[in-house]
Each structure stands twice: as C-alpha cells, then as structure tokens.
Design an enzyme around this catalytic site. Structure first.
Site, mmCIF file in Angstrom:
data_model
loop_
_atom_site.group_PDB
_atom_site.id
_atom_site.type_symbol
_atom_site.label_atom_id
_atom_site.label_comp_id
_atom_site.label_asym_id
_atom_site.label_seq_id
_atom_site.Cartn_x
_atom_site.Cartn_y
_atom_site.Cartn_z
ATOM 1 N N CYS A 178 -1.523 -6.327 -11.596
ATOM 2 C CA CYS A 178 -2.706 -6.782 -11.368
ATOM 3 C C CYS A 178 -3.662 -6.468 -12.796
ATOM 4 O O CYS A 178 -3.383 -7.199 -13.514
ATOM 5 C CB CYS A 178 -3.544 -6.102 -10.227
ATOM 6 N N GLU B 110 3.866 -3.320 -5.196
ATOM 7 C CA GLU B 110 4.187 -1.953 -4.787
ATOM 8 C C GLU B 110 3.600 -1.858 -3.298
ATOM 9 O O GLU B 110 3.930 -0.829 -2.589
ATOM 10 C CB GLU B 110 3.432 -1.059 -5.808
ATOM 11 N N HIS C 93 0.307 -7.518 -5.836
ATOM 12 C CA HIS C 93 0.580 -5.850 -5.673
ATOM 13 C C HIS C 93 1.920 -5.958 -5.201
ATOM 14 O O HIS C 93 1.956 -5.375 -4.160
ATOM 15 C CB HIS C 93 -0.380 -5.451 -4.930
#
Lengths: 245, 231
Positions: free
Chosen positions: A110, A221, A219
């Site tokens: 990001c 994660e 994202h």
C-alpha cells in the site's frame, strides 16, 4: 536454522490502548503474523531514527501501510484530502534508497508500494476518487475492507502482466482487498505489472534491476493469500546464501 | 554501524487515526528514543514463542515494562490484583534465557526486572500495598512515584547512577526473592529496586522507568556493553 530477519517499517504515533494514551512505536499484528506464517522473523523499525545502518542486520524488509506521502517529494502541492506523515517519509525514503542500493529483498504494501515510486523519482495521484470517479478502492473510514458489510467497497480484480515476476507469483489475475485513496501515477524506476481492470489503477510494481523488489497496492497481510510475503522470505533466504558464498 | 538493541513489546488492541482496537505490537516510544540517545539502533521485537533466533542479529536486549507475570512461573496462585499476559511471558522467557546463555547485555525495566528475577529462580510480591501498606511505588493511574534510592557501594548501578539517585516508579508488584541475582538497589522502604547478575557481562534490572527520562547513564551503558561484544 535461523529464520531470515525481516524488518517492518512501523509507526511512531499517538495511540490509545487500555488506559494509556501515549506515543508508541507500533504496527498492526497482521504484518508480524504474515511474516512469521511464511517462515521469517519480524522486527519493527520505528521512524524516529533516520539512519540506515539497521539494513545491515536485515535479510529483507517490508515497507508497510500508513498515511499519505508528502507530495513535496515529487514537487506537487498537497490535495485537501492528503494527510501526510513526514517523520515516516523522511525515514522510509532513506531506508528504501539504502535498501535498493544494497539489493536487500523488499516488499512494499500500500503506502510502501507508493513509496517505491516516490523514492525512485516517480509520483502519485493524490486522491483517486477525483481520477476514477468511484470509491471502490477504499472502504468506509475505519472499517475493515474484509469485514462483513464492507463488500461493496475495497474488493476488485487485478490483471497481471505476462512474463513479470508478479505473473510467476500470482498468475494472470487475482482478487484483492483494497484500502487506499492514492495511487501510483509515475512508478519511477519500478515497472507497473498489475492493474485494476476497471480503471487501470496500478496495483503491482516491480524493479527490473533488483533480485526481489515487489510492491502491491492491496493488503495481503490481512488475507490468507500470503504469496507475496512467502516470496519475500524466499528471496531473503536466497540473498543470505549469496552473501555467505 | 551502531549496535542493534532489541526491545520487547506488547500485543494489545490499539486505537489511532482511523483505526479502532486493532491488535498491534507496540511499546512506548520512550524506549526506542532512549536507545537512540544512548547510541544504539533500536528494533522492536513482537512476542514470538517459536525461537529466539533473532538474537543472532542483536547486540543487546531491553526487556520493557508491561503487565504482571503469571504467578505460576514462581509457584504462586494468582492474586486478586494480578493482571497477566501469558503469551508475552512465554515468548520473553524464551528470549531472555537464550540471551543469558549467550551472555548478551540485558537491561530489564520494571516488568523486565521481574522477568529477570523469575528466570533466576526468584519470586515476586503480587501486590505491594498489601505488603508495604503504602502506594508510593504507584501513586495513581499514570503518575510516577519519585523516590530516592540507595545503592550497594561498588555495584554497577551505584557507579552508573552517581550522585543523582532519584528514581521514577510505577509498579504494584516487586521482588520478594531475587533468586540467583544480587540486589544492588533499594527504595527507602527496603524494597529491591535494582538487581544484577554479577557473573555475566551486563545484566541489570531496574524496577523504575529510566526510559521516561531517556536516562543515558543506563541506556548508554547498555549500548557500550553491546558494542564491546561486537566481534
């Protein structure tokens, strides 16, 4: 065998937890868990200390999400919706340039992907809704783009350039979450290799001169798809083997 | 290159910017700043109970403050005022024991000193006001108790502190039995405020919070010890 050590760029931010309200070095655990899940060991690098010597101790680095990058770094005036974090900018731009110089394997997430563009002479679109006339790249403020009820926002496809490193990782297309209001305009020394098919917003960049320097606008994660993190850790292991040889 | 100093951290729901109650690794910024001013490069260590292999890349370790240790670690039942975070205990004990095995320099603050004590076979008082009958070690929420400490002549902490023996406390537990450590500092009420492992290069525990004043005497000494260990 020692796991590769992966630095995660972090916040130094006013934060509330329990009964405390103070400045803390901090990062969402999702990043830490992603690194640990694919066989790395995560440490947090706070931005308070603009210096780059920490890079010598790392096997890889993740430039994590966060606030907007100050447009002064590419010579543009700030958009009213731009909220910068100058302390992180200073520290992370230095770290990224030093990491590129050292050939350290890196993943940009990001803001981290946007930093890749800015650190190498590129620029950003400061407020995507002005450009694409929709809000589908971000969830409502403060919400989790993966949470139930957020499905109208922040999920879209990405198409990947044939023959790129990203193509070997992700194949021709994938579906991603999304939580950003800025985007890469000029990727600098990086190459754009993945796009949102609806609006051609850049979603993946990679550096043609580096063993592993990959940026993603989404994202990973916060998902179970940790292919980008796994690839970073594999590159960190390979890099260490080369350094030891 | 400056020595790399690892700082242990919390995992708690945190609220900042647009985010609310997001589980985060965090530690008060004072610690990293104190390490920086002491001449070191800080990295924050999220708890990880798998392995202490991160130590291979560190030159020194700061065990930061935080919640109470699980009393079963020193053979007691949990008292009514004891608030624990067992995952952190497991990860930090693994890390500390491995650091001691390597003779890595360790500065242990507040909870860190209590962890050091438990790792050395000692035990804690679970709620000091019950033992001492006063609240000087934790006057109130967010208020540090300023006290003057006494130090054992010739000890490391006595040398480091010099003439200014003011300490800032914020704790409700304390060391009852130091195990194999040597107590080298005391509050006026006799409570241990500093412990050392004299068999090792640099292992110092303090019950107060030197990071809040960015005390270069202590953090500088840790960094100096970490530098000496550099091959």
């Amino acid at each position: 065998m020692r796991r590769p050590l992966i630095g995660l760029t972090a916040y130094a931010e006013q934060v509330q937890y329990g009964r405390n309200d103070l400045v803390a070095g901090m990062l969402p655990m999702t990043y830490v868990k992603a690194v640990h899940a694919v066989g790395g060991r995560a440490v947090l690098i706070t931005p308070d200390d603009p210096g780059t010597d920490v890079i010598e101790s790392l096997d890889g680095i993740v430039f994590c999400g966060g606030g907007d990058i100050d447009p002064v770094n590419w010579g543009a005036p700030p958009h009213p919706a731009t909220e910068v974090d100058k302390v992180r900018d200073t520290s992370e731009l230095m770290l990224m340039r030093a990491a590129l110089e050292a050939g350290l394997p890196m993943l940009g997430v990001c803001r981290g992907m946007q930093l890749m563009a800015v650190a190498t002479g590129g620029s950003l679109h400061q407020h995507l809704p002005d450009l694409v006339n929709h809000e589908r790249h971000r969830a409502a403020t403060g919400t989790d783009p993966l949470a139930a009820g957020a499905s109208d926002y922040g999920r879209h496809d990405v198409v990947v350039e044939d023959g790129s490193l990203a193509y070997r990782l992700f194949g021709r297309s994938l579906t991603v979450n999304s939580f950003h209001h800025q985007a890469v305009a000029d990727p600098g020394e990086f190459l754009p290799v993945g796009w949102c098919p609806d609006d051609r917003v850049v979603e993946i960049v990679e550096h043609p001169g580096q063993a592993f320097a990959l940026g993603v606008q989404w994202h990973p994660e916060r998902t179970s798809d940790l292919r980008s993190f796994a690839a970073l850790v594999e590159a960190a292991v390979r890099g260490r083997a080369v350094a030891a040889a | 290159m400056r020595p790399i100093i690892g700082i242990t951290s919390y995992v708690l729901p945190a609220t900042w910017g647009v985010w609310a109650d997001l589980p985060s690794a965090l530690v008060p910024h004072d610690y990293a700043e104190a390490v920086r001013l002491g001449g070191g490069r800080a990295v924050l260590l999220p708890p990880d109970d798998l392995d202490a292999d991160v130590l291979e890349r560190l030159d020194g370790l700061v065990l930061a403050g935080g919640p109470d240790l699980e009393p079963s670690l020193y053979g007691q039942e949990t008292g009514r005022y004891t608030v624990t975070h067992p995952e952190r205990d497991t990860a930090e004990l693994l890390l500390l024991r491995a650091a001691l095995d390597r003779d890595m320099p360790v500065l242990a603050v507040c909870r860190g000193m209590q962890l050091l004590t438990v790792a050395a076979g000692g035990a804690l008082h679970q709620h000091l006001p019950d033992v001492l009958g006063h609240e000087k070690h934790r006057p109130g929420p967010g208020v540090y108790g300023s006290q003057s400490a006494g130090f054992a002549p010739g000890s490391r902490i006595a040398t480091l502190m010099g003439d200014d023996t003011t300490i800032n406390c914020f704790h409700h537990q304390g060391v009852a039995d130091p195990g194999s450590l040597t107590v080298t500092g005391w509050a006026e009420d006799g409570l241990p405020e500093a412990v050392e492992d004299t068999r090792r290069r640099f292992v110092l525990g303090v019950q107060w919070h030197p990071e809040v004043s960015r005390d270069r005497r202590l953090f500088g000494a840790l960094v100096a010890a970490a530098t000496e260990g550099d091959p």
